[in-house]
Write a protein that holds these residues in place. Sequence first.
Motif, PDB file in Angstrom:
ATOM      1  N   SER A  72       3.730   2.682  -3.462  1.00  0.00           N
ATOM      2  CA  SER A  72       2.991   1.493  -3.479  1.00  0.00           C
ATOM      3  C   SER A  72       3.198   0.506  -4.779  1.00  0.00           C
ATOM      4  N   SER A 124       0.851  -1.349  -0.044  1.00  0.00           N
ATOM      5  CA  SER A 124      -0.138   0.001  -0.018  1.00  0.00           C
ATOM      6  C   SER A 124       0.956   1.342  -0.034  1.00  0.00           C
ATOM      7  N   SER A 125       2.150   1.236   0.839  1.00  0.00           N
ATOM      8  CA  SER A 125       2.535   2.544   0.876  1.00  0.00           C
ATOM      9  C   SER A 125       3.867   2.383   0.627  1.00  0.00           C
TER      10      SER A 125
END
Length: 300
Positions: A242, A223-224
Amino acid sequence: MAIIEKLDGSRYDLTKYGIPLLKVNPVDIIYDSENVRGRPGRNRTDRYHGVRKLQLTMLLNAKSETDTIILRDKLAAILDDVEDFYLYEQVSKGYKFELPGETSFKTSIDQLQWHPHMYKRWRVERINNDGIEWDGYRGKRVIEFETSDLPYAETPFTSLDIQSMEKSWLDGRLAWQLGVADWNNPLPSYTFNSNTFNVLNGGNVKVDPRCMPLKIILKGSFSSNATIRNNTTGEVFIYKGSLTSSDTLVLDRISYLKNGAHITGSTNKKLISLAKGNNSFSVSGGTVTSISFEFPFYYL
């Protein structure tokens, strides 16, 4: 005993021209030091591997005066190009010495049984310029080589190639290094679909992406950020972005790529190496779909 492989992949078996005797010397160790005023002795500041020297002695047996010229020219075409090439070892058995009164060692040559060791090679360049010394129809040429890049022997295949190899092909020392000498253990894997795994460096030299090919390909959902940690060496690579299931993150030697585009500015600019033997890895920040490690093995 030696086989020559040109950079275009063509190979030349030197046993077809005589008896090739290959001497492989140890790798040079270079020491840097400094003198400190008032301090006895010297202070070692660094030590590292230099080049490796190899010596090939060709024992030749010509059939006629014309044959001496033919042999000379054939060897020149193989050995005297300006381009680097690879040297492979061969071992022999069945050698018989000449009997008293024999004037040719052709019978002895015919007794030799050659067994090539094609699992490792050295990239070399010729450094001397000695010709063939003939004594009648018998000749000898001594060729000196130095490694032209890394001083180590390397496998002609990569870790990913091993996954598709037959165990019967992995002979001798390589089988022992990979832990498959009893033929009951599975071949090591270099593609994984979990966040923790072990990568086996089957050589006895550290794989350093600063000077050696090492490609790591990661796919998954992050996600990050995506963090790859070699727990054995303590090295950590971080991508500050990401990844989706359609993205591919590649660490190719000292380059960082996402879907083919350079992303160095979005990383911590750290490198991942492989210590000798097993390397324990963990990936955090998301879920790994697949991660692969491609590299050759290197030997002192």
